[in-house]
Enzyme design. Structure first.
Site, mmCIF file in Angstrom:
data_model
loop_
_atom_site.group_PDB
_atom_site.id
_atom_site.type_symbol
_atom_site.label_atom_id
_atom_site.label_comp_id
_atom_site.label_asym_id
_atom_site.label_seq_id
_atom_site.Cartn_x
_atom_site.Cartn_y
_atom_site.Cartn_z
ATOM 1 N N THR A 126 -0.961 -11.832 4.744
ATOM 2 C CA THR A 126 -0.705 -13.278 4.675
ATOM 3 C C THR A 126 -1.901 -14.084 4.193
ATOM 4 O O THR A 126 -1.762 -15.259 3.854
ATOM 5 C CB THR A 126 -0.291 -13.827 6.057
ATOM 6 O OG1 THR A 126 -1.366 -13.589 6.986
ATOM 7 C CG2 THR A 126 0.973 -13.163 6.561
ATOM 8 N N GLY A 129 0.841 -1.196 0.000
ATOM 9 C CA GLY A 129 0.000 0.000 0.000
ATOM 10 C C GLY A 129 0.870 1.236 0.000
ATOM 11 O O GLY A 129 1.439 1.619 -1.010
ATOM 12 N N TYR A 161 6.421 4.581 23.180
ATOM 13 C CA TYR A 161 7.365 4.617 22.060
ATOM 14 C C TYR A 161 8.776 4.758 22.608
ATOM 15 O O TYR A 161 9.026 5.594 23.482
ATOM 16 C CB TYR A 161 7.085 5.830 21.173
ATOM 17 C CG TYR A 161 6.467 5.527 19.839
ATOM 18 C CD1 TYR A 161 7.269 5.206 18.741
ATOM 19 C CD2 TYR A 161 5.098 5.590 19.654
ATOM 20 C CE1 TYR A 161 6.699 4.954 17.505
ATOM 21 C CE2 TYR A 161 4.520 5.338 18.419
ATOM 22 C CZ TYR A 161 5.325 5.021 17.347
ATOM 23 O OH TYR A 161 4.767 4.766 16.122
#
Length: 644
Positions: free
Chosen positions: A356, A222, A564
């Site tokens: 997948t 994408g 993060y």
């Protein structure tokens, strides 16, 4: 975006055009209420014909492309780095760091303190630069392995394709450090053999059927923003590898204002989706840091999360309906009801499947009216621990803003170094006064300060009430309001931070970010232990200068938070920096899991983290996933080897 731009221009000239367009979209929403009715087969044929008009199917289309991402991505985007070709950090003639181009609020502005921060924090000598390949050398690319019978049927179907080396290399990778490092200095062992550009659902069905017929491998792509090795081709794959590029499936098919939903093609980017919805007064509110380039299908396949999830939800909260093409056929529900009790939710087999099982072609997602009011804010805390305690209380009281992010001290220092040059003496004076007030009058230690940035949006009166509630809670934890400008600047940096890694690579610095989620009672220990583990691992592996090892809390939940981590180090004097980096990152992931963190909050597993998946979900859970894969795709047509 020619069509969208035309509509925008018309709306500026004639306000009635906006109302007319909205009425048409409402009607379309009712008439095309079932996703399978849109687009029609004739529309699909028309788009294919336009795409290939006047040229062989392998050539670029004659018709204008409507999305941000063109077929020839390299004409717009870097082939060996992040983002747009015209945007990069560099040292200007005055020796100050500057972001080139005109795309971002920071573009063209000097950052006078960033150079010193880089030198002092990472031990960088700006006299020493690395070299990288200036362009893709077609002769270095692995040769294309193509099934000629497949190619002939692809031509007969009028589906556009390319076997050019630059197109194939561009789709052989995502944006992990290893991938970008290889592009700068070497080449991948295996890359796609052919790139195909479907323009609608029916095209994807044809491509998948042909791949099954000839036993070929498909790797969907994408936006190409994967940070999990999700797009890397298995080196030992001997079949033809098809890169199925969904970027030309980029339309909003209908908007239903009664049900507040929009049906879209899965290849539309976040920025195109939000821009087009905004023309009609709506938004999805889903804003991942990769919004400019990532696509709806990618969000679904990785279980993505956006920074404003407190108001709009994560991708699993936004998706009402989806359609996926698999080797067994098409998966979709018969109803678009908001909730069902029909056994395990089929959508959750698709979400997080990471390419997948098949290709997501269309999705119906929730939309909301564009918020009438938006306000930024920031809060300074004496230390990170106080900040975490405040965020926990805000989550407990269910009053979190659309977005709330808490930076540790080193991240705060980095953010401060990214501050543009101040042109106003008065503004400079005010900044100095604020610093004096916080550090001297209030007694905050500059080396301990932690800062939260806030974003509120919605009805103006409610936003102001909400803002007061949050600041009142912050005060109980020693928090001081640090200004709207600091909050806004923090969010404006969101889309440019990724460009920093490319600057680092030019000066022998490798860096990466990774994330996790953890229960509230594990957040502080996890953050401390992971940062210490990174520093220890780097030292043991011969890194001469102390690494950057920092974190921030980016999203909050009732039961925990997303964290993060950012780490980087100067690799001068190290013979194999990639191995050192990857061993350190793996050790950090071990530490995360040992401290009660998850394998991933929203980046996904890919091939980078799949060694830990069975441990994370149990042997039985892993077996369940494998059973689904074996049934849906028994010949492993979707052979990117992510997850399993």
């Amino acid at each position: 975006m020619a069509e969208a731009a035309g509509e925008a221009g018309a709306s500026e000239r004639d306000p009635d055009a906006v109302r007319a367009r909205r009425r048409l979209r409402v009607l379309s929403g009712h008439l095309l209420g079932r996703p399978q009715e849109a687009p029609s087969t004739n529309e699909c044929k028309a788009r294919r014909a336009a795409s290939a008009a006047g040229a062989s199917p392998a050539a670029s289309p004659a018709a204008p492309e409507s999305g941000t991402i063109p077929k020839k991505r390299q004409e717009l985007m870097k082939w060996n780095g992040w983002g747009y070709n015209d945007s990069k950090f560099l040292l200007n003639k005055k020796g100050q760091v500057e972001l080139t181009g005109k795309r971002y609020p920071l573009s063209g502005l000097a950052l006078p303190t960033l150079k010193d921060w880089i030198q002092n924090t990472l031990g960088v000598n700006l006299e020493h630069k690395t070299t990288s390949k200036p362009s893709i050398n077609p002769s270095e690319a692995p040769p294309s392995i193509v099934n000629e019978d497949f190619l002939q049927e692809l031509k007969e179907a009028h589906i556009s394709y390319s076997q050019d080396a630059d197109d194939r290399v561009f789709r052989a990778h995502g944006h992990c450090l290893h991938e970008i490092f290889l592009l700068r200095e070497g080449m991948f062992e295996r890359i796609p053999d052919i790139v195909v550009w479907p323009t609608c659902h029916d095209d994807v069905v044809k491509i998948v059927n042909l791949a099954c017929k000839y036993n070929l491998c498909i790797i969907p792509i994408g936006g190409g923003t994967s940070v999990s090795y999700g797009l890397m081709c298995p080196a030992d794959e001997t079949r033809t590898i098809i890169s199925l590029d969904t970027s030309q499936m980029n339309r909003i098919l209908w908007v239903d204002e009664n049900n507040l939903t929009a049906h879209v093609e899965a290849g539309i980017t976040g920025q195109d989706l939000e821009r087009q919805l905004k023309e009609s007064g709506y938004c999805t509110g889903h804003e991942p840091d990769s919004l400019e380039f990532s696509i709806v299908g990618g969000w679904i396949s990785t279980r993505a999360s956006g920074m404003k999830k407190n108001v709009y939800g994560n991708i699993e909260d936004l998706v009402v309906h989806m359609k996926m093409v698999t080797p067994r056929g098409v998966i979709e529900k018969s109803s678009q009801g908001p909730r069902m009790s029909t056994g395990p939710d089929i959508h959750h087999f698709i979400m997080g499947s990471e390419g997948t099982l098949g290709v997501i072609t269309e999705a119906t997602i929730k939309i909301r009216p564009t918020p009438e009011y938006q306000k930024y804010g920031s809060v300074a805390f004496p230390n990170f621990e106080q900040g975490v305690a405040c965020l926990r209380e805000i989550a407990k009281q269910r009053c979190a803003p659309a977005s709330i992010r808490l930076m540790d001290n080193q991240q705060f220092q980095f953010g401060h170094a990214l501050k543009p040059q101040v042109s106003s003496i008065f503004t400079s004076f005010l900044d100095g006064f604020k610093k004096f007030y916080i550090t001297k009058f209030k007694g905050f230690d500059p080396n301990q300060i932690s800062v939260a940035t806030l974003l509120f949006e919605g009805d103006r009166e409610k936003v102001l009430q909400h803002e007061k509630q949050v600041y009142d809670i912050a005060a109980k934890f020693g928090g001081l309001a640090a200004g709207e400008d600091n909050g806004q600047r923090g969010y404006l940096l969101t889309y440019v931070i990724a460009y920093m890694r490319d600057l680092g690579l030019e000066y022998y610095v490798v860096g990466e970010s990774f994330e996790t989620s953890a229960p509230w009672d594990r957040v502080i220990d996890l953050c401390r232990n992971v940062k210490e583990r990174i520093r220890r691992e780097c030292k043991e592996r011969g890194v001469q200068f102390a690494p950057l090892s920092t974190c921030r809390v980016t999203q909050t939940y009732d039961a925990g938070a997303c964290i993060y981590f950012y780490f980087a180090f100067n690799y001068r004097g190290i013979s194999d920096p990639l191995t050192v980096f990857e061993q350190t990152e793996a050790a950090a992931r071990d530490e995360i899991l040992a401290n009660g963190g998850s394998l991933s909050h929203h980046h996904g597993v890919g091939k980078l983290r799949k060694q830990w998946l069975k441990e994370s979900i149990s042997d039985v859970g892993f077996g369940m996933l494998k059973s689904v894969k074996d049934y849906v795709d028994p010949s492993n047509i979707f052979g990117n080897r992510n997850l399993l």
